[in-house]
Design a protein around this motif. Structure first.
Motif, PDB file in Angstrom:
ATOM      1  N   ASN A 197       0.838  -1.194   0.000  1.00  0.00           N
ATOM      2  CA  ASN A 197       0.000   0.000   0.000  1.00  0.00           C
ATOM      3  C   ASN A 197       0.880   1.254   0.000  1.00  0.00           C
ATOM      4  OD1 ASN A 197       0.734   0.633   2.746  1.00  0.00           O
ATOM      5  ND2 ASN A 197      -0.817  -0.811   3.462  1.00  0.00           N
ATOM      6  N   PHE A 198       0.225   2.430  -0.057  1.00  0.00           N
ATOM      7  CA  PHE A 198       0.970   3.674  -0.211  1.00  0.00           C
ATOM      8  C   PHE A 198       1.832   3.975   1.021  1.00  0.00           C
ATOM      9  CE2 PHE A 198       1.168   8.445  -0.481  1.00  0.00           C
ATOM     10  CZ  PHE A 198       1.994   8.477  -1.584  1.00  0.00           C
ATOM     11  N   ARG A 199       1.330   3.670   2.203  1.00  0.00           N
ATOM     12  CA  ARG A 199       2.151   3.899   3.402  1.00  0.00           C
ATOM     13  C   ARG A 199       3.410   3.050   3.364  1.00  0.00           C
ATOM     14  NH1 ARG A 199       2.740   0.620   7.406  1.00  0.00           N
ATOM     15  NH2 ARG A 199       0.761  -0.451   7.038  1.00  0.00           N
ATOM     16  N   GLN A 200       3.281   1.779   3.029  1.00  0.00           N
ATOM     17  CA  GLN A 200       4.447   0.900   2.968  1.00  0.00           C
ATOM     18  C   GLN A 200       5.429   1.368   1.909  1.00  0.00           C
ATOM     19  OE1 GLN A 200       2.177  -2.672   2.274  1.00  0.00           O
ATOM     20  NE2 GLN A 200       2.347  -3.333   4.420  1.00  0.00           N
ATOM     21  N   PHE A 201       4.887   1.858   0.790  1.00  0.00           N
ATOM     22  CA  PHE A 201       5.757   2.402  -0.254  1.00  0.00           C
ATOM     23  C   PHE A 201       6.573   3.580   0.288  1.00  0.00           C
ATOM     24  CE2 PHE A 201       6.409   5.700  -3.468  1.00  0.00           C
ATOM     25  CZ  PHE A 201       7.192   5.016  -4.392  1.00  0.00           C
ATOM     26  N   GLN A 202       5.903   4.495   1.010  1.00  0.00           N
ATOM     27  CA  GLN A 202       6.600   5.654   1.553  1.00  0.00           C
ATOM     28  C   GLN A 202       7.626   5.246   2.609  1.00  0.00           C
ATOM     29  OE1 GLN A 202       4.097   9.512   1.864  1.00  0.00           O
ATOM     30  NE2 GLN A 202       2.659   7.840   2.273  1.00  0.00           N
ATOM     31  N   GLU A 203       7.299   4.254   3.423  1.00  0.00           N
ATOM     32  CA  GLU A 203       8.249   3.778   4.435  1.00  0.00           C
ATOM     33  C   GLU A 203       9.496   3.195   3.775  1.00  0.00           C
ATOM     34  OE1 GLU A 203       5.109   2.538   8.003  1.00  0.00           O
ATOM     35  OE2 GLU A 203       5.826   1.037   6.568  1.00  0.00           O
ATOM     36  N   GLN A 204       9.302   2.440   2.709  1.00  0.00           N
ATOM     37  CA  GLN A 204      10.452   1.873   2.003  1.00  0.00           C
ATOM     38  C   GLN A 204      11.243   2.958   1.282  1.00  0.00           C
ATOM     39  OE1 GLN A 204      11.573  -1.325   2.147  1.00  0.00           O
ATOM     40  NE2 GLN A 204       9.982  -1.525   3.724  1.00  0.00           N
ATOM     41  N   GLU A 205      10.527   3.929   0.743  1.00  0.00           N
ATOM     42  CA  GLU A 205      11.187   5.023   0.037  1.00  0.00           C
ATOM     43  C   GLU A 205      12.062   5.830   0.994  1.00  0.00           C
ATOM     44  OE1 GLU A 205      11.571   9.092  -1.633  1.00  0.00           O
ATOM     45  OE2 GLU A 205      10.426   8.519   0.132  1.00  0.00           O
ATOM     46  N   GLU A 206      11.602   6.003   2.256  1.00  0.00           N
ATOM     47  CA  GLU A 206      12.412   6.697   3.256  1.00  0.00           C
ATOM     48  C   GLU A 206      13.748   5.990   3.483  1.00  0.00           C
ATOM     49  OE1 GLU A 206       9.036   8.766   6.181  1.00  0.00           O
ATOM     50  OE2 GLU A 206      10.251   7.082   6.880  1.00  0.00           O
ATOM     51  N   LEU A 207      13.742   4.676   3.435  1.00  0.00           N
ATOM     52  CA  LEU A 207      14.958   3.907   3.705  1.00  0.00           C
ATOM     53  C   LEU A 207      16.032   4.178   2.668  1.00  0.00           C
ATOM     54  CD1 LEU A 207      13.465   0.438   4.763  1.00  0.00           C
ATOM     55  CD2 LEU A 207      14.147   2.347   6.223  1.00  0.00           C
ATOM     56  N   THR A 208      15.638   4.451   1.442  1.00  0.00           N
ATOM     57  CA  THR A 208      16.622   4.697   0.382  1.00  0.00           C
ATOM     58  C   THR A 208      16.923   6.177   0.195  1.00  0.00           C
ATOM     59  OG1 THR A 208      14.855   4.712  -1.274  1.00  0.00           O
ATOM     60  CG2 THR A 208      15.938   2.607  -0.852  1.00  0.00           C
ATOM     61  N   ARG A 209      15.912   7.040   0.447  1.00  0.00           N
ATOM     62  CA  ARG A 209      16.082   8.476   0.188  1.00  0.00           C
ATOM     63  C   ARG A 209      16.752   9.213   1.337  1.00  0.00           C
ATOM     64  NH1 ARG A 209      12.726  12.538   1.742  1.00  0.00           N
ATOM     65  NH2 ARG A 209      11.091  11.024   2.232  1.00  0.00           N
TER      66      ARG A 209
END
Length: 310
Positions: free
Chosen positions: A2-14
């Motif tokens: 879902n969108f929250r999980q996407f944002q959480e994963q994106e934080e890990l790389t960004r």
């Protein structure tokens, strides 16, 4: 995903390895299922922005009590300026901007935490995450926030209030630009924008390879000297503070009145009396008043109706 999980994963790389990550939050006092659309820090931001206490900041003045004109800072504009400075620094250091949430407007940082923990939502509180709650409590006072984002807010608060108080003092005719000591101006700059740029850029550069958020010695010393100058010329100036004794009297009289007449507290404060005690509840009520509402209640209680100008 879902969108929250996407944002959480994106934080890990960004984000920087040093940033606070929503995925690794230490959680809330009361467990809640996560939403699919927002991270926990984004939800905290929304809860604060939509709270009654945040809206009341619009009608609480900063240094000048009930100034004439619409261009002087309030607690609301101060909060927005601090947020802007903090987010600029956080973005440059690749930290998490979603944790840049400020408290409200005794020890105002402790009262701010009490507001979000216990007073909002009819006593339920906002149930914010640990990291945001610590950022609110430690944005001033002796304790340093654990997160770098919280440490940025401490600096941003000081950068904002010193500089916008200079701006307001000049507007009020208390200061002129040339009054600022030349030794300070040579380091920080000669205008409002130059000072802000110098302080934020120094904060970012000095913090890049530091385990904590910091400034260079020269710039931080100049900022502290500017703060001392403001205390001498503005914060204790009788022109700026000429109405302060009246404001203190209003607050004192309201406090004494409600201590003697707790039955006159609003209905939503009555249940607190049983478990928080009268002194704490009266303090909560009076501290939450806007400037205009405090004056209104003082007139309602103490000024005879025949004398009222309303």
């Amino acid at each position: 995903m879902n969108f929250r999980q996407f944002q959480e994963q994106e934080e890990l790389t960004r984000l920087s390895a040093r940033a606070a990550k929503a995925l690794y939050t230490r959680g809330r006092n009361v467990f809640e299922e996560e939403r699919e659309d927002r991270t926990c820090y984004q939800r905290d931001t929304d809860r604060i922005l939509h709270s009654r206490a945040f809206r009341r900041l619009m009608h609480k003045t900063q240094v000048f009590l009930q100034p004439e004109g619409d261009h002087y800072r309030t607690r609301m504009t101060h909060t927005l300026e601090v947020t802007r400075i903090a987010r600029t620094a956080a973005r440059a250091l690749r930290l998490n901007e979603d944790t840049e949430v400020l408290g409200y407007p005794f020890r105002h940082n402790e009262q701010s935490l009490r507001v979000v923990d216990q007073l909002e939502k009819d006593g339920q509180g906002l149930n914010l995450t640990y990291e945001v709650r610590r950022g609110i409590l430690c944005h001033s006072g002796p304790e340093l926030p654990e997160t770098l984002e919280g440490q940025i807010v401490r600096y941003a608060d000081r950068i904002a209030y010193i500089n916008h108080d200079i701006d307001d003092a000049m507007r009020a005719g208390i200061l002129k630009n040339e009054d600022i000591p030349s030794a300070i101006a040579e380091v920080l700059g000669h205008t409002h924008s130059e000072r802000i740029n110098t302080l934020v850029e120094d904060l970012v550069l000095a913090s890049q390879d530091s385990p904590t958020i910091t400034m260079t010695r020269a710039v931080e010393t100049a900022m502290l000297e500017l703060r001392a100058f403001m205390f001498e010329r503005v914060y204790r100036n009788p022109v700026a503070k000429g109405e302060e004794s009246k404001a203190k009297r209003i607050i004192q009289e309201l406090y004494k009145h409600y201590m003697a007449h707790p039955e006159q507290l609003p209905p939503d404060f009555q249940p607190q009396l049983d478990f928080d005690g009268i002194s704490r509840v009266v303090c909560d009520y009076v501290a939450g008043m806007t400037d205009k509402y405090a004056v209104y209640k003082f007139e309602e209680i103490f000024v005879p109706t025949a004398w009222s100008l309303r």
